[in-house]
Design a protein around this motif. Structure first.
Motif, PDB file in Angstrom:
ATOM      1  N   ARG A   1      38.070  36.797  40.785  1.00 25.64           N
ATOM      2  CA  ARG A   1      36.886  35.943  40.684  1.00 25.64           C
ATOM      3  C   ARG A   1      36.989  34.932  39.562  1.00 25.64           C
ATOM      4  O   ARG A   1      36.330  33.905  39.597  1.00 25.64           O
ATOM      5  CB  ARG A   1      35.624  36.789  40.493  1.00 25.64           C
ATOM      6  CG  ARG A   1      35.177  37.440  41.772  1.00 25.64           C
ATOM      7  CD  ARG A   1      33.881  38.125  41.565  1.00 25.64           C
ATOM      8  NE  ARG A   1      34.144  39.525  41.226  1.00 25.64           N
ATOM      9  CZ  ARG A   1      33.227  40.355  40.783  1.00 25.64           C
ATOM     10  NH1 ARG A   1      32.001  39.958  40.609  1.00 25.64           N
ATOM     11  NH2 ARG A   1      33.539  41.596  40.515  1.00 25.64           N
ATOM     12  N   PHE A   2      37.822  35.203  38.572  1.00 26.91           N
ATOM     13  CA  PHE A   2      37.969  34.293  37.449  1.00 26.91           C
ATOM     14  C   PHE A   2      39.214  33.421  37.603  1.00 26.91           C
ATOM     15  O   PHE A   2      39.584  32.710  36.680  1.00 26.91           O
ATOM     16  CB  PHE A   2      38.057  35.080  36.132  1.00 26.91           C
ATOM     17  CG  PHE A   2      36.747  35.669  35.725  1.00 26.91           C
ATOM     18  CD1 PHE A   2      35.941  35.035  34.822  1.00 26.91           C
ATOM     19  CD2 PHE A   2      36.322  36.873  36.272  1.00 26.91           C
ATOM     20  CE1 PHE A   2      34.736  35.587  34.439  1.00 26.91           C
ATOM     21  CE2 PHE A   2      35.123  37.428  35.899  1.00 26.91           C
ATOM     22  CZ  PHE A   2      34.326  36.784  34.985  1.00 26.91           C
ATOM     23  N   LYS A   3      39.838  33.464  38.758  1.00 28.36           N
ATOM     24  CA  LYS A   3      41.049  32.696  39.004  1.00 28.36           C
ATOM     25  C   LYS A   3      40.724  31.207  39.025  1.00 28.36           C
ATOM     26  O   LYS A   3      39.688  30.792  39.536  1.00 28.36           O
ATOM     27  CB  LYS A   3      41.635  33.121  40.351  1.00 28.36           C
ATOM     28  CG  LYS A   3      42.976  32.539  40.670  1.00 28.36           C
ATOM     29  CD  LYS A   3      43.474  33.110  41.974  1.00 28.36           C
ATOM     30  CE  LYS A   3      44.807  32.550  42.352  1.00 28.36           C
ATOM     31  NZ  LYS A   3      45.280  33.045  43.633  1.00 28.36           N
ATOM     32  N   GLU A   4      41.618  30.392  38.473  1.00 36.73           N
ATOM     33  CA  GLU A   4      41.416  28.954  38.478  1.00 36.73           C
ATOM     34  C   GLU A   4      41.508  28.426  39.903  1.00 36.73           C
ATOM     35  O   GLU A   4      42.351  28.851  40.688  1.00 36.73           O
ATOM     36  CB  GLU A   4      42.466  28.258  37.623  1.00 36.73           C
ATOM     37  CG  GLU A   4      42.310  28.517  36.153  1.00 36.73           C
ATOM     38  CD  GLU A   4      43.320  27.726  35.337  1.00 36.73           C
ATOM     39  OE1 GLU A   4      43.896  26.758  35.862  1.00 36.73           O
ATOM     40  OE2 GLU A   4      43.525  28.095  34.180  1.00 36.73           O
ATOM     41  N   LYS A   5      40.638  27.510  40.226  1.00 37.25           N
ATOM     42  CA  LYS A   5      40.649  26.905  41.547  1.00 37.25           C
ATOM     43  C   LYS A   5      41.639  25.746  41.525  1.00 37.25           C
ATOM     44  O   LYS A   5      41.545  24.844  40.697  1.00 37.25           O
ATOM     45  CB  LYS A   5      39.267  26.381  41.926  1.00 37.25           C
ATOM     46  CG  LYS A   5      38.121  27.360  41.741  1.00 37.25           C
ATOM     47  CD  LYS A   5      38.274  28.610  42.570  1.00 37.25           C
ATOM     48  CE  LYS A   5      37.050  29.457  42.567  1.00 37.25           C
ATOM     49  NZ  LYS A   5      36.939  30.489  41.576  1.00 37.25           N
ATOM     50  N   VAL A   6      42.592  25.755  42.431  1.00 39.80           N
ATOM     51  CA  VAL A   6      43.618  24.724  42.476  1.00 39.80           C
ATOM     52  C   VAL A   6      43.418  23.894  43.740  1.00 39.80           C
ATOM     53  O   VAL A   6      43.315  24.431  44.828  1.00 39.80           O
ATOM     54  CB  VAL A   6      45.033  25.349  42.485  1.00 39.80           C
ATOM     55  CG1 VAL A   6      46.085  24.271  42.591  1.00 39.80           C
ATOM     56  CG2 VAL A   6      45.244  26.177  41.242  1.00 39.80           C
TER      57      VAL A   6
END
Length: 57
Positions: free
Chosen positions: A29-34
């Motif tokens: 859920r805290f993953k960077e959106k690319v």
């Protein structure tokens, strides 16, 4: 140099990890959106395409 098993630093790290687990830090859920670059992806696909010299027009 031996470390104490229950040092205050290790206890703090354990608590911080437990709080992060509850918050969902390790499930993505805290993953960077690319945002993918479409032009770059298209050029990569073209570069990987096989060239057939016999059937080229």
């Amino acid at each position: 140099m031996k470390h104490k098993k229950n040092s205050s630093f290790n206890a703090a790290k354990r608590l911080q990890r437990k709080l992060a687990l509850q918050a969902g830090f390790y499930d993505g859920r805290f993953k960077e959106k690319v945002v993918k670059d479409k032009k770059k992806e298209y050029k990569r696909k073209l570069g990987r395409k096989k060239i057939d010299l016999m059937n080229e027009e």
